[in-house]
Design a protein around this motif. Structure first.
Motif, PDB file in Angstrom:
ATOM      1  N   LEU A   1      77.590  40.458  73.104  1.00  0.00           N
ATOM      2  CA  LEU A   1      77.886  40.614  72.577  1.00  0.00           C
ATOM      3  C   LEU A   1      79.674  40.128  72.969  1.00  0.00           C
ATOM      4  CD1 LEU A   1      80.207  43.177  71.128  1.00  0.00           C
ATOM      5  CD2 LEU A   1      80.366  44.213  73.797  1.00  0.00           C
ATOM      6  N   VAL A   2      80.157  40.044  72.074  1.00  0.00           N
ATOM      7  CA  VAL A   2      81.427  39.022  72.327  1.00  0.00           C
ATOM      8  C   VAL A   2      82.752  40.313  72.791  1.00  0.00           C
ATOM      9  CG1 VAL A   2      82.899  36.907  72.644  1.00  0.00           C
ATOM     10  CG2 VAL A   2      80.461  37.066  72.297  1.00  0.00           C
ATOM     11  N   VAL A   3      83.311  39.291  73.772  1.00  0.00           N
ATOM     12  CA  VAL A   3      84.638  40.530  74.105  1.00  0.00           C
ATOM     13  C   VAL A   3      86.156  39.899  74.239  1.00  0.00           C
ATOM     14  CG1 VAL A   3      86.492  42.196  75.306  1.00  0.00           C
ATOM     15  CG2 VAL A   3      83.042  42.498  74.865  1.00  0.00           C
ATOM     16  N   GLU A   4      86.652  39.811  72.759  1.00  0.00           N
ATOM     17  CA  GLU A   4      87.795  38.826  72.653  1.00  0.00           C
ATOM     18  C   GLU A   4      89.158  39.365  73.538  1.00  0.00           C
ATOM     19  OE1 GLU A   4      87.891  35.947  71.551  1.00  0.00           O
ATOM     20  OE2 GLU A   4      85.706  35.657  70.547  1.00  0.00           O
ATOM     21  N   PRO A   5      90.114  38.968  74.295  1.00  0.00           N
ATOM     22  CA  PRO A   5      90.768  39.499  74.746  1.00  0.00           C
ATOM     23  C   PRO A   5      91.453  40.100  73.352  1.00  0.00           C
ATOM     24  CG  PRO A   5      91.337  36.997  75.011  1.00  0.00           C
ATOM     25  CD  PRO A   5      90.173  37.319  74.371  1.00  0.00           C
ATOM     26  N   PRO A   6      92.423  40.690  73.694  1.00  0.00           N
ATOM     27  CA  PRO A   6      93.559  41.822  72.521  1.00  0.00           C
ATOM     28  C   PRO A   6      94.699  40.558  71.984  1.00  0.00           C
ATOM     29  CG  PRO A   6      93.869  43.411  73.759  1.00  0.00           C
ATOM     30  CD  PRO A   6      92.289  42.610  74.818  1.00  0.00           C
ATOM     31  N   ILE A   7      94.883  40.727  70.703  1.00  0.00           N
ATOM     32  CA  ILE A   7      96.340  40.046  70.779  1.00  0.00           C
ATOM     33  C   ILE A   7      97.341  41.525  71.203  1.00  0.00           C
ATOM     34  CG2 ILE A   7      97.647  39.803  68.315  1.00  0.00           C
ATOM     35  CD1 ILE A   7      95.381  39.361  67.093  1.00  0.00           C
ATOM     36  N   ALA A   8      98.846  41.075  71.174  1.00  0.00           N
ATOM     37  CA  ALA A   8      99.797  41.210  71.900  1.00  0.00           C
ATOM     38  C   ALA A   8     100.908  40.903  71.450  1.00  0.00           C
ATOM     39  CB  ALA A   8      99.963  41.962  73.345  1.00  0.00           C
ATOM     40  N   SER A   9     102.147  41.639  71.841  1.00  0.00           N
ATOM     41  CA  SER A   9     103.480  41.600  71.189  1.00  0.00           C
ATOM     42  C   SER A   9     103.815  40.700  72.704  1.00  0.00           C
ATOM     43  CB  SER A   9     104.371  41.553  71.145  1.00  0.00           C
ATOM     44  OG  SER A   9     103.888  42.916  72.551  1.00  0.00           O
ATOM     45  N   GLY A  10     104.640  39.796  72.649  1.00  0.00           N
ATOM     46  CA  GLY A  10     105.277  38.727  73.614  1.00  0.00           C
ATOM     47  C   GLY A  10     105.371  39.307  74.947  1.00  0.00           C
ATOM     48  N   ALA A  11     106.183  40.971  74.776  1.00  0.00           N
ATOM     49  CA  ALA A  11     106.498  41.251  75.630  1.00  0.00           C
ATOM     50  C   ALA A  11     105.405  41.828  76.233  1.00  0.00           C
ATOM     51  CB  ALA A  11     107.363  42.478  74.684  1.00  0.00           C
TER      52      ALA A  11
ATOM     53  N   MET B   1      94.081  49.170  69.348  1.00  0.00           N
ATOM     54  CA  MET B   1      93.038  49.588  67.836  1.00  0.00           C
ATOM     55  C   MET B   1      91.948  48.310  68.416  1.00  0.00           C
ATOM     56  SD  MET B   1      95.987  49.984  64.768  1.00  0.00           S
ATOM     57  CE  MET B   1      97.053  47.757  65.877  1.00  0.00           C
ATOM     58  N   LEU B   2      90.724  48.841  67.500  1.00  0.00           N
ATOM     59  CA  LEU B   2      89.492  48.001  68.543  1.00  0.00           C
ATOM     60  C   LEU B   2      88.912  47.787  66.698  1.00  0.00           C
ATOM     61  CD1 LEU B   2      88.276  48.884  71.414  1.00  0.00           C
ATOM     62  CD2 LEU B   2      89.247  46.284  71.188  1.00  0.00           C
ATOM     63  N   ARG B   3      87.947  46.213  66.276  1.00  0.00           N
ATOM     64  CA  ARG B   3      87.547  46.246  65.345  1.00  0.00           C
ATOM     65  C   ARG B   3      85.986  45.537  65.902  1.00  0.00           C
ATOM     66  NH1 ARG B   3      90.004  42.571  61.371  1.00  0.00           N
ATOM     67  NH2 ARG B   3      90.612  42.155  63.343  1.00  0.00           N
ATOM     68  N   LEU B   4      84.781  46.274  65.883  1.00  0.00           N
ATOM     69  CA  LEU B   4      83.440  45.855  66.500  1.00  0.00           C
ATOM     70  C   LEU B   4      83.159  44.238  64.663  1.00  0.00           C
ATOM     71  CD1 LEU B   4      81.685  45.765  68.220  1.00  0.00           C
ATOM     72  CD2 LEU B   4      79.913  47.380  67.059  1.00  0.00           C
TER      73      LEU B   4
ATOM     74  N   SER C   1      85.976  50.804  63.347  1.00  0.00           N
ATOM     75  CA  SER C   1      86.941  50.241  63.745  1.00  0.00           C
ATOM     76  C   SER C   1      87.786  51.694  64.308  1.00  0.00           C
ATOM     77  CB  SER C   1      87.787  49.541  62.446  1.00  0.00           C
ATOM     78  OG  SER C   1      88.194  50.356  61.497  1.00  0.00           O
ATOM     79  N   ARG C   2      88.526  52.239  65.246  1.00  0.00           N
ATOM     80  CA  ARG C   2      88.698  52.503  65.565  1.00  0.00           C
ATOM     81  C   ARG C   2      90.152  52.096  66.543  1.00  0.00           C
ATOM     82  NH1 ARG C   2      85.979  57.379  69.415  1.00  0.00           N
ATOM     83  NH2 ARG C   2      87.839  58.329  70.139  1.00  0.00           N
ATOM     84  N   THR C   3      91.156  53.055  66.480  1.00  0.00           N
ATOM     85  CA  THR C   3      92.371  53.558  67.508  1.00  0.00           C
ATOM     86  C   THR C   3      91.738  54.551  68.696  1.00  0.00           C
ATOM     87  OG1 THR C   3      93.776  52.799  65.919  1.00  0.00           O
ATOM     88  CG2 THR C   3      95.108  53.400  67.264  1.00  0.00           C
ATOM     89  N   PHE C   4      92.830  53.754  69.668  1.00  0.00           N
ATOM     90  CA  PHE C   4      91.981  55.122  70.821  1.00  0.00           C
ATOM     91  C   PHE C   4      93.768  54.681  71.768  1.00  0.00           C
ATOM     92  CE2 PHE C   4      88.197  52.436  70.379  1.00  0.00           C
ATOM     93  CZ  PHE C   4      86.827  53.679  70.310  1.00  0.00           C
ATOM     94  N   GLU C   5      94.162  56.171  71.754  1.00  0.00           N
ATOM     95  CA  GLU C   5      95.404  56.171  72.523  1.00  0.00           C
ATOM     96  C   GLU C   5      94.973  57.637  73.278  1.00  0.00           C
ATOM     97  OE1 GLU C   5      99.856  56.854  70.952  1.00  0.00           O
ATOM     98  OE2 GLU C   5      98.641  56.928  69.166  1.00  0.00           O
TER      99      GLU C   5
END
Length: 204
Positions: free
Chosen positions: A53-63, A149-152, A163-167
């Motif tokens: 399994l490779v874990v990528e850094p999640p995409i995020a806004s500049g803020a 939000m994650l996708r495998l 895929s699933r959203t964790f909040e």
């Protein structure tokens, strides 16, 4: 050449400007308190799986793509705690927590930031939309809000396996830095604890 009567005023202005610049430089060099987040407690590893399994850094806004600790006094306004920062940029901080936690489950042959071979078997991709403390209005309650939000994805054919959203929302008793960081830590532990069984089941 300016009139002789303006020279003292110019000298005073330049001197004041120089003092302001030196003062700003001094405050910019003041050290910030650095905070880290901990992984949740993991049960004893089960029999190690076969998948990589490779874990990528999640995409995020500049803020959010910064080591500063975000607070929102309103839904459309982003500020940062003064004198404090995370130990790494927020997306990288989350990536590190997920790599450590998923590796400790023993459900994968290897878990890392990059594949051991040409490519891994699965990639965990994410988009971070919320990672901040919130308090909307004077006297309003303070809470920490995380949303990821994650996708495998199966690498060989780029198919989305799950895929699933964790909040998560975690209340804070006040807006002091130490209290907010503790709430961030608790919220992150809760979210990672929810992600682990989902990722393990989807990748098995």
């Amino acid at each position: 050449m300016p009139p002789r009567s303006l020279l003292p005023a110019l000298a005073l202005a330049l001197g004041t400007s120089g003092c302001a610049a030196i003062s700003a430089l001094g405050s910019a060099s003041e050290p910030l308190d650095i905070y880290d987040l901990q992984t949740p407690a993991i049960e004893a590893p089960a029999r190690r799986g076969w998948a990589e399994l490779v874990v990528e850094p999640p995409i995020a806004s500049g803020a959010l793509s910064t080591e500063r600790i975000m607070i929102r006094p309103s839904p459309l306004q982003a500020q940062y705690l003064p004198g404090a920062r995370w130990s790494d940029d927020t997306p990288v901080l989350l990536q590190t927590l997920l790599v450590r936690s998923l590796a400790e489950t023993g459900a994968f042959a290897s878990v890392g930031r990059a594949p051991l071979g040409a490519q891994g078997d699965y990639a965990l991709l994410g988009e971070l939309t919320d990672f901040q403390a919130e308090s909307y209005g004077t006297g309003a309650p303070v809470s920490v809000h995380l949303r990821l939000m994650l996708r495998l994805v199966r690498e060989r054919d780029a198919a989305v396996v799950a895929s699933r959203t964790f909040e998560v929302r975690e209340p804070a008793t006040d807006d002091e830095t130490a209290t907010l960081v503790a709430a961030f830590d608790q919220a992150t532990r809760r979210m990672v604890a929810e992600i682990l069984p989902w990722a393990v089941q989807a990748g098995s």
